[in-house]
Design a protein around this motif. Structure first.
Motif, PDB file in Angstrom:
ATOM      1  N   ARG A 112      -8.755   5.124   4.387  1.00 29.71           N
ATOM      2  CA  ARG A 112      -8.812   3.671   4.321  1.00 29.71           C
ATOM      3  C   ARG A 112      -7.664   3.035   5.109  1.00 29.71           C
ATOM      4  NH1 ARG A 112      -6.594   0.059   0.947  1.00 29.71           N
ATOM      5  NH2 ARG A 112      -5.707   1.584  -0.483  1.00 29.71           N
ATOM      6  N   GLU A 154      -8.152  15.389  -2.343  1.00 29.65           N
ATOM      7  CA  GLU A 154      -9.284  14.603  -1.852  1.00 29.65           C
ATOM      8  C   GLU A 154      -9.028  13.108  -2.059  1.00 29.65           C
ATOM      9  OE1 GLU A 154     -12.853  15.316  -3.989  1.00 29.65           O
ATOM     10  OE2 GLU A 154     -14.048  13.918  -2.769  1.00 29.65           O
ATOM     11  N   LEU A 155      -8.514  12.772  -3.235  1.00 29.92           N
ATOM     12  CA  LEU A 155      -8.257  11.353  -3.511  1.00 29.92           C
ATOM     13  C   LEU A 155      -7.227  10.784  -2.543  1.00 29.92           C
ATOM     14  CD1 LEU A 155      -8.257  11.193  -7.418  1.00 29.92           C
ATOM     15  CD2 LEU A 155      -9.995  10.370  -5.814  1.00 29.92           C
ATOM     16  N   ARG A 158      -9.169  18.113  -6.066  1.00 32.99           N
ATOM     17  CA  ARG A 158      -9.586  16.727  -6.285  1.00 32.99           C
ATOM     18  C   ARG A 158      -8.445  15.759  -5.966  1.00 32.99           C
ATOM     19  NH1 ARG A 158     -12.998  12.637  -6.271  1.00 32.99           N
ATOM     20  NH2 ARG A 158     -12.820  11.206  -8.061  1.00 32.99           N
ATOM     21  N   GLU A 200       0.832  -1.202   0.000  1.00 35.36           N
ATOM     22  CA  GLU A 200       0.000   0.000   0.000  1.00 35.36           C
ATOM     23  C   GLU A 200       0.868   1.254   0.000  1.00 35.36           C
ATOM     24  OE1 GLU A 200      -3.043   0.214  -0.465  1.00 35.36           O
ATOM     25  OE2 GLU A 200      -4.006  -1.649   0.161  1.00 35.36           O
ATOM     26  N   GLY A 215       1.835   6.710 -12.123  1.00 36.32           N
ATOM     27  CA  GLY A 215       3.002   6.926 -11.268  1.00 36.32           C
ATOM     28  C   GLY A 215       3.966   5.760 -11.335  1.00 36.32           C
ATOM     29  N   LEU A 216       3.437   4.561 -11.402  1.00 38.72           N
ATOM     30  CA  LEU A 216       4.309   3.391 -11.523  1.00 38.72           C
ATOM     31  C   LEU A 216       5.085   3.435 -12.830  1.00 38.72           C
ATOM     32  CD1 LEU A 216       1.923   0.598 -10.159  1.00 38.72           C
ATOM     33  CD2 LEU A 216       3.950   1.548  -9.038  1.00 38.72           C
ATOM     34  N   ALA A 242       3.218   5.981  -5.677  1.00 43.24           N
ATOM     35  CA  ALA A 242       3.016   6.021  -7.124  1.00 43.24           C
ATOM     36  C   ALA A 242       1.762   6.822  -7.461  1.00 43.24           C
ATOM     37  CB  ALA A 242       2.910   4.608  -7.687  1.00 43.24           C
ATOM     38  N   GLY A 243       0.723   6.643  -6.675  1.00 47.50           N
ATOM     39  CA  GLY A 243      -0.517   7.371  -6.921  1.00 47.50           C
ATOM     40  C   GLY A 243      -0.314   8.868  -6.823  1.00 47.50           C
ATOM     41  N   ALA A 244       0.411   9.290  -5.819  1.00 49.07           N
ATOM     42  CA  ALA A 244       0.665  10.725  -5.675  1.00 49.07           C
ATOM     43  C   ALA A 244       1.461  11.253  -6.865  1.00 49.07           C
ATOM     44  CB  ALA A 244       1.412  10.987  -4.373  1.00 49.07           C
ATOM     45  N   PHE A 299      -7.925   7.017  -8.504  1.00 56.23           N
ATOM     46  CA  PHE A 299      -6.629   6.833  -7.866  1.00 56.23           C
ATOM     47  C   PHE A 299      -5.860   5.672  -8.496  1.00 56.23           C
ATOM     48  CE2 PHE A 299      -3.556   5.749  -4.544  1.00 56.23           C
ATOM     49  CZ  PHE A 299      -3.054   7.001  -4.271  1.00 56.23           C
ATOM     50  N   ASP A 346       3.876   1.646  -1.249  1.00 57.83           N
ATOM     51  CA  ASP A 346       4.458   1.862  -2.572  1.00 57.83           C
ATOM     52  C   ASP A 346       3.423   2.386  -3.560  1.00 57.83           C
ATOM     53  OD1 ASP A 346       6.757   0.986  -1.498  1.00 57.83           O
ATOM     54  OD2 ASP A 346       6.908  -0.885  -2.638  1.00 57.83           O
ATOM     55  N   PHE A 347       2.239   1.811  -3.485  1.00 61.05           N
ATOM     56  CA  PHE A 347       1.224   2.250  -4.445  1.00 61.05           C
ATOM     57  C   PHE A 347       0.749   3.670  -4.134  1.00 61.05           C
ATOM     58  CE2 PHE A 347      -2.899   2.411  -6.590  1.00 61.05           C
ATOM     59  CZ  PHE A 347      -2.537   1.921  -7.829  1.00 61.05           C
ATOM     60  N   LEU A 348       0.720   4.001  -2.876  1.00 60.46           N
ATOM     61  CA  LEU A 348       0.338   5.351  -2.466  1.00 60.46           C
ATOM     62  C   LEU A 348       1.297   6.375  -3.062  1.00 60.46           C
ATOM     63  CD1 LEU A 348      -1.975   6.283  -0.748  1.00 60.46           C
ATOM     64  CD2 LEU A 348      -0.544   6.087   1.288  1.00 60.46           C
ATOM     65  N   ALA A 408      -4.204   6.998 -11.538  1.00 58.44           N
ATOM     66  CA  ALA A 408      -3.040   7.802 -11.157  1.00 58.44           C
ATOM     67  C   ALA A 408      -1.904   6.898 -10.690  1.00 58.44           C
ATOM     68  CB  ALA A 408      -3.420   8.798 -10.068  1.00 58.44           C
ATOM     69  N   GLY A 409      -2.258   5.865  -9.940  1.00 56.15           N
ATOM     70  CA  GLY A 409      -1.230   4.955  -9.454  1.00 56.15           C
ATOM     71  C   GLY A 409      -0.495   4.275 -10.590  1.00 56.15           C
ATOM     72  N   ARG A 456      -8.834  10.212   0.801  1.00 59.69           N
ATOM     73  CA  ARG A 456      -9.686   9.024   0.832  1.00 59.69           C
ATOM     74  C   ARG A 456      -8.843   7.774   1.049  1.00 59.69           C
ATOM     75  NH1 ARG A 456     -12.555  12.615   0.787  1.00 59.69           N
ATOM     76  NH2 ARG A 456     -11.904  12.332   2.938  1.00 59.69           N
ATOM     77  N   GLN A 457      -7.685   7.726   0.387  1.00 59.11           N
ATOM     78  CA  GLN A 457      -6.808   6.562   0.586  1.00 59.11           C
ATOM     79  C   GLN A 457      -6.292   6.514   2.020  1.00 59.11           C
ATOM     80  OE1 GLN A 457      -6.038   4.056  -1.753  1.00 59.11           O
ATOM     81  NE2 GLN A 457      -7.706   5.015  -2.890  1.00 59.11           N
TER      82      GLN A 457
END
Lengths: 190, 190
Positions: A184, A176-177, A173, A149, B159-160, A155-157, B152, A151-153, B155-156, A180-181
């Motif tokens: 979680r 916000e995304l 937005r 999670e 980013g990857l 990458a998402g950013a 997301f 690493d993917f976070l 986006a992820g 939300r992550q």
DNA sequence: CACGTAGTGATACGGTCGTACCAGAATGGA
DNA sequence: TCCATTCTGGTACGACCGTATCACTACGTG
């Protein structure tokens, strides 16, 4: 010694001109003469303070990264003495978004260097270190089993950065995304 | 009419030379003369078939995108007649990763154009449309309340792409991270 | 008060850039 | 056959590129 001059100030002034030009039109717009004009100094000074054009682009990038790290640490420090892990993580991720002109310009400059990073050996070293370092830091802030999670976070950013820079998504937005992550990964119960 | 020649073939041959040079060293390496040499045609032909250098870069980008979309649709179609939503989504996300030389080169070329996208009005139009379209498609494949997750996820993957291109992450690891996210969004029970 | 050094300023050079130009070769229709 | 037209090849031009060079100014130190 004759005439003393603030070298750092000169280099910074010239580097800032490189950033503006590279952010606006890519590295190919950052020619020696144009950078000099943008900085308001004679072209000869770029030679004196940086050397060749490649050295100039390299030096400008180093200064940019130094600035970026300083700004980032300052924002993390502003969270207080014992900030919650979630807030530290959020601050790090938001550092990757163009939320103000400073970050926006820095990220545009990085984009301008991107392809060159891959071809130029000297440049490649200069970034291969940084993000694993970031990954490790983020891993510390999340429970150990959340390695994927984390690493993917990250990458998402990074991906959101691209979308916001291109105007495909609003900065609000994107934030916000990310929130939300984080909701979680940091359940309210905890 | 005199001597008939396959225009599309010529344009494609020249465009491919632009791609190779831009992927290796950025747009500034894609000069008229160098592209001509790389393509093995006299420089005069670039003028004839594309016009100015800007037109050449624009035309080469269009061809690249056309190729990319065709490849992507082909891979989705290869999933069979009635593929599971998860597999379609996975295929779309994997399209953003440099999993073969074709995708890798395409993504490098896009990176080379990135900063120019922002300054050049003609180029900006050419991308602002595409990814909202992708977002909508992905939203269709996920339950409606997963709108945020869909965005997301996209986006992820983007980013990857950057991390893999820079050699900070292996392609296998990137695929694994995407699969973990899909595991979460498509519970085994469903 | 010199003197050696840090820094400045202008210019020159060879090379490459993008593009305009023009004469000629090749070929389908009249 | 011959012409109109599509396409080719070479070249020339002015602009800009990165960098080397050299004379010069300014000043802290002895």
């Amino acid at each position: 010694m004759p005439r003393q001059v603030d070298h750092d100030e000169r280099r910074r002034r010239i580097a800032a001109a490189v950033w503006r030009l590279a952010a606006a039109g890519g590295l190919e717009d950052a020619t020696v003469r144009r950078v000099a004009a943008e900085a308001g100094v004679p072209a000869r000074q770029l030679q004196y303070y940086f050397g060749s054009r490649d050295d100039l682009l390299l030096g400008a990038l180093d200064l940019l990264n130094r600035d970026g790290e300083a700004e980032a640490q300052q924002r993390v420090a502003a969270l207080g003495a014992t900030p919650a892990p979630r807030e530290v993580l959020r601050s790090i991720l938001l550092e990757l978004l163009p939320l103000d002109e400073s970050r926006r310009q820095r990220q545009l400059v990085h984009a301008a260097y991107f392809v060159r990073f891959l071809a130029d050996d000297g440049l490649r070293e200069r970034i291969r270190d940084t993000p694993p370092e970031l990954e490790a830091l983020i891993a510390l802030l999340l429970p150990e089993q959340h390695r994927d999670e984390a690493d993917f976070l990250l990458a998402g950013a990074a991906g959101l950065q691209g979308a916001v820079l291109l105007g495909q998504m609003s900065a609000e937005r994107a934030v916000e995304l990310i929130d939300r992550q984080l909701d979680r990964l940091f359940p309210a119960a905890a």
